[in-house]
Structures are given as C-alpha cells and as structure tokens.
Design a protein around this motif. Structure first.
Motif, PDB file in Angstrom:
ATOM      1  N   MET A  21       0.826  -1.197   0.000  1.00  0.00           N
ATOM      2  CA  MET A  21       0.000   0.000   0.000  1.00  0.00           C
ATOM      3  C   MET A  21       0.867   1.256   0.000  1.00  0.00           C
ATOM      4  N   PHE A  22       1.982   1.211   0.695  1.00  0.00           N
ATOM      5  CA  PHE A  22       2.908   2.338   0.709  1.00  0.00           C
ATOM      6  C   PHE A  22       3.405   2.625  -0.704  1.00  0.00           C
ATOM      7  N   GLU A  23       3.762   1.555  -1.435  1.00  0.00           N
ATOM      8  CA  GLU A  23       4.251   1.732  -2.801  1.00  0.00           C
ATOM      9  C   GLU A  23       3.139   2.183  -3.740  1.00  0.00           C
ATOM     10  N   ASP A  39      -2.299   9.390   3.029  1.00  0.00           N
ATOM     11  CA  ASP A  39      -1.587   8.120   3.189  1.00  0.00           C
ATOM     12  C   ASP A  39      -1.528   7.721   4.662  1.00  0.00           C
ATOM     13  N   PHE A  40      -2.289   6.678   5.015  1.00  0.00           N
ATOM     14  CA  PHE A  40      -2.309   6.148   6.376  1.00  0.00           C
ATOM     15  C   PHE A  40      -1.721   4.739   6.412  1.00  0.00           C
ATOM     16  N   SER A  41      -0.797   4.445   5.497  1.00  0.00           N
ATOM     17  CA  SER A  41      -0.337   3.063   5.331  1.00  0.00           C
ATOM     18  C   SER A  41       0.854   2.694   6.198  1.00  0.00           C
ATOM     19  N   LEU A  42       1.793   3.606   6.392  1.00  0.00           N
ATOM     20  CA  LEU A  42       3.064   3.238   7.002  1.00  0.00           C
ATOM     21  C   LEU A  42       3.237   3.934   8.344  1.00  0.00           C
ATOM     22  N   GLY A  43       3.613   3.163   9.366  1.00  0.00           N
ATOM     23  CA  GLY A  43       3.821   3.725  10.695  1.00  0.00           C
ATOM     24  C   GLY A  43       5.182   4.383  10.818  1.00  0.00           C
ATOM     25  N   ASN A  44       5.395   5.435  10.025  1.00  0.00           N
ATOM     26  CA  ASN A  44       6.671   6.140   9.989  1.00  0.00           C
ATOM     27  C   ASN A  44       6.527   7.459  10.739  1.00  0.00           C
ATOM     28  N   PRO A  45       7.054   7.574  11.958  1.00  0.00           N
ATOM     29  CA  PRO A  45       6.795   8.761  12.772  1.00  0.00           C
ATOM     30  C   PRO A  45       7.212  10.047  12.073  1.00  0.00           C
ATOM     31  N   PRO A 367      -8.447 -10.505   9.052  1.00  0.00           N
ATOM     32  CA  PRO A 367      -9.346 -10.206   7.928  1.00  0.00           C
ATOM     33  C   PRO A 367     -10.652  -9.595   8.421  1.00  0.00           C
ATOM     34  N   GLY A 368     -11.214  -8.735   7.578  1.00  0.00           N
ATOM     35  CA  GLY A 368     -12.457  -8.068   7.940  1.00  0.00           C
ATOM     36  C   GLY A 368     -12.241  -6.719   8.586  1.00  0.00           C
ATOM     37  N   TYR A 369     -10.987  -6.349   8.788  1.00  0.00           N
ATOM     38  CA  TYR A 369     -10.630  -5.053   9.356  1.00  0.00           C
ATOM     39  C   TYR A 369      -9.618  -4.372   8.435  1.00  0.00           C
ATOM     40  N   PHE A 370      -9.337  -3.107   8.704  1.00  0.00           N
ATOM     41  CA  PHE A 370      -8.257  -2.430   7.992  1.00  0.00           C
ATOM     42  C   PHE A 370      -7.527  -1.508   8.959  1.00  0.00           C
ATOM     43  N   ARG A 371      -6.237  -1.267   8.666  1.00  0.00           N
ATOM     44  CA  ARG A 371      -5.419  -0.469   9.578  1.00  0.00           C
ATOM     45  C   ARG A 371      -5.175   0.924   9.026  1.00  0.00           C
ATOM     46  N   LEU A 372      -5.276   1.898   9.932  1.00  0.00           N
ATOM     47  CA  LEU A 372      -4.952   3.289   9.637  1.00  0.00           C
ATOM     48  C   LEU A 372      -3.926   3.766  10.652  1.00  0.00           C
ATOM     49  N   THR A 373      -2.857   4.366  10.191  1.00  0.00           N
ATOM     50  CA  THR A 373      -1.914   4.971  11.120  1.00  0.00           C
ATOM     51  C   THR A 373      -2.247   6.448  11.288  1.00  0.00           C
TER      52      THR A 373
END
Length: 393
Positions: A21-23, A39-45, A367-373
């Motif tokens: 997703m980041f790419e 972009d909420f894909s990568l946990g990059n502070p 599965p069935g969820y999605f992650r947002l940073t």
C-alpha cells in the motif's frame, strides 16, 4: 522454475501489505500530487526527534577525527550504552537488571532475529497473537521456525488464553505479544499477562523445556487515557523484552534497539553469550555507533505524545462521522476499524479510489478489518474525511 526463483516468488507473494500500500501511495502521489493523497499506510513517525538529537550530532561531528570514535565495539554494544538500557528497563519494568542482562541491537527486528537464532532450532514453533505485526512470520522463517497465529478475542482484541493454548504443541518454543499493539491499539492488562505466564509455566513443565515469553514493546511510551502498560519481566522467569527507539524518539531510520532478559531467568548469562554471537554472525556486526550516542543524550526526553493524542481524537471523530465501527485504540498510533462489507482487501481498494491509503487487516492476520496509522498531520486526517464517507456509501 528454479529453486531460487520459487523462493523469491514466494517472498513477493507473501510480502507485507503495508509495503504494497505504501508503494501504491507513491504511484498515486506521482499521478495526483502529494497533497491530493491521504496516506495512512506506514507507521513512519513524522513528529520531530527531541532537540537533544541535533545537539549530540553536532558534538559527534566535532569528534569525527578522533581515533576509534566510529570503530568497532563489543558485539552487544558499548558497555555504557548497555547500562543506559538497563537503567531504562529498571524504570519501566520495575525490576533490577544490569547492563549484562541487556544487548543493543540493530532495531527491535535485529533483536528478535538474534534471539530466534540463539534459542530456536529448525522445526520449532512460535505462537503469535492475531492480529499481529506482519513481519513476525518472516523473522521466524529466517530460522526455519514456524509462526502459528492464535486469535485474540473478537472485537476487543484481548488475549484469548484458550486460543493460545490450542495453538501450542511440544514444538512451541516461544509466544510473542506486542502491547501496545500494532495494528489494533490494544493494551494487554496485568491480569491477561499473568494468566498467559501461568499457562507458559505449566506448558514448560509439561513439555520439559522453557517456553519464552517475548514482549515486543516499541510503543510502550504511547498509551492514552491513563492506561497502564504492565511490566512483563516481573511476571515470568523466561520473559524477554525487545524494543527500539524508532517511535518514542522518532529515530526509525537509525535502527537501534535492544533485548533485555528477565533477571529471574536461569542461566541467562549463557543465553546472553549466545545473543552476543548471533548479533554478529547474522551480519549486523555491531549496533550503530551514532545511535548509541543519541540514546545517551536523548533518553532524558522523548517526542511529544500529546500530538498523537490529539490526532487520535481527530481520527475518531472523522471515522465516527463517516459511519465506521471501531474500537478506540488504547495505545500505539493505529486504528483498526471493521471493513464495511467484510472484505477488507476490496474495501481498501475502494478507499484507494478516493485517494485514501489504508492497509487490509488480512496482512496482519485480522481479515475483515483495515489499519490506519495516525502518525500524520491533523490536516491530512481532516482532508481524508470526504474520502472515508464516499468509500462507505
């Protein structure tokens, strides 16, 4: 197809959804412009490192001509740096540890790989609590060890002790927990960890060898609403704490972390000697010199956690107004909402069409969820509100 190409294909096929997703985000930003993509894909502070980091870098620059300033050191890091970690762990975990119980590593990932190499044998198994950080499976496979997910409790993401027990066999050599958790934001209570420790103690006796409790704690500093992150080392003889300074000091690219063994662990000196060896022979050689000097200065400070608390509130409001079902994260900087319709991969594609990047929960064993940073600015979260609403129609 050659064996090498089969192996490479397997890695690509199973590669991290986070990176995929980041790419994809990079491509979208090139097409529409960076300001058009949320972009909420990568946990990059993105929160700046403490100002003391700049001070120590300037000081090191003045010393670069001195001999051995940037040379090799003992495999486990400088003795003074190991003592700094021991002092930190003593404060956080409430146990007496010495520098001899701690080893500096190339990030928490390096610590975990060094630990697996030191204690695991091919065919061993490690149980992890799902949803989990996706790369655990890659780290275990590096050492011909099987990663076995055990589901957490539905919707609450609390430890399910029965599920963990069901995943265990005589081949089980370790159980990984990550609290505060990536991707769910859950924080396991002292009661949960105590119950897990009792299970591992019983199973260690049954199987005739110790089962390690591996606590991965890079988000320990980031808990909200007064939630306590319990100490693991006092609760179990074979507990091991791994962490890094990627999040609390915003030094993700510096790759400096550590492993600390419980002072109650029998023969921990022998295990530490093994870690000293594997920390070198895996190719890490030594932990970064600059990173260790940064710790010396910056551990008296950390990033402003209040910034993340404000962002959490903004994202909670945006998601609520857009009609999403989610559990308010107790720690870390992630939301893990339910995917409308149940198909998390398809839903993340819908979000992408609205120029909003999220990571399917499937990549985390959820599965069935999605992650947002939410290690992005509040303006990005606000700008994504319309995209979240449209994707959920």
């Amino acid at each position: 197809m050659t064996l090498l190409s089969q192996q490479v294909s397997g890695f690509i096929e199973n590669s991290s959804w986070i990176r995929k997703m980041f790419e994809s985000g990079i491509a979208l930003k090139k097409q529409y412009g960076a300001d058009a993509v949320c972009d909420f894909s990568l946990g990059n502070p993105d929160v700046p490192a403490p100002a003391l980091v700049g001070d120590i870098l300037r000081d090191l620059a003045d010393k670069c001509e001195e001999p051995f300033t940037f040379g090799y050191m003992p495999n486990g890091g400088f003795p003074w740096a190991r003592q700094i970690i021991a002092d930190l762990v003593k404060k956080e975990q409430g146990v007496e540890v010495s520098g001899d119980d701690c080893l500096i590593s190339c990030g928490a990932a390096g610590a975990m790989n060094a630990f697996f190499r030191a204690v695991m044998e091919p065919g061993d198994e490690v149980v992890g609590v799902a949803p989990y950080f996706v790369e655990y499976g890659f780290y275990t496979s590096n050492h011909q060890v099987t990663f076995k997910p055990a589901k957490s409790k539905p919707d609450t993401f609390e430890l399910d002790i029965d599920s963990i027990e069901a995943a265990m066999t005589p081949k089980t050599r370790g159980v990984i927990i990550n609290s505060p958790n990536n991707p769910t934001g859950a924080v396991y209570t002292k009661e949960e960890i105590t119950s897990l420790a009792a299970l591992l103690d019983a199973k260690s006796r049954e199987y005739g060898r110790p089962i390690f409790l591996i606590s991965d704690e890079p988000y320990r500093f980031l808990a909200f609403d007064g939630v306590e992150v319990p100490s693991v080392l006092p609760l179990y003889d074979y507990a091991v704490v791994l962490s890094s300074f990627s999040k609390n000091l915003s030094l993700a690219g510096e790759r400096v972390g550590y492993v600390c063994l419980s002072p109650r662990m029998p023969e921990r000196g022998k295990l530490m000697a093994g870690l000293m060896l594997t920390n070198r022979i895996l190719g890490f050689v030594n932990p970064p010199v600059i990173g260790q000097h940064l710790l010396k200065a910056a551990l008296t400070a950390q990033v402003d956690a209040g910034i993340y608390a404000k962002r959490r509130d903004v994202m909670a409001r945006v998601l609520t107004e857009a009609g999403y079902d989610f559990l308010m994260p107790k720690g870390a900087f992630y939301f893990f909402p339910k995917a409308p319709g149940g198909d998390d991969v398809a839903f993340c594609q819908r979000l992408m069409e609205e120029k909003v990047l999220a990571v399917p929960g499937t990549g985390f064993g959820g599965p069935g969820y999605f992650r947002l940073t939410f290690c992005v600015g509040e303006e990005v979260i606000e700008r994504a509100a319309e995209g979240f609403r449209k994707a959920n129609r």
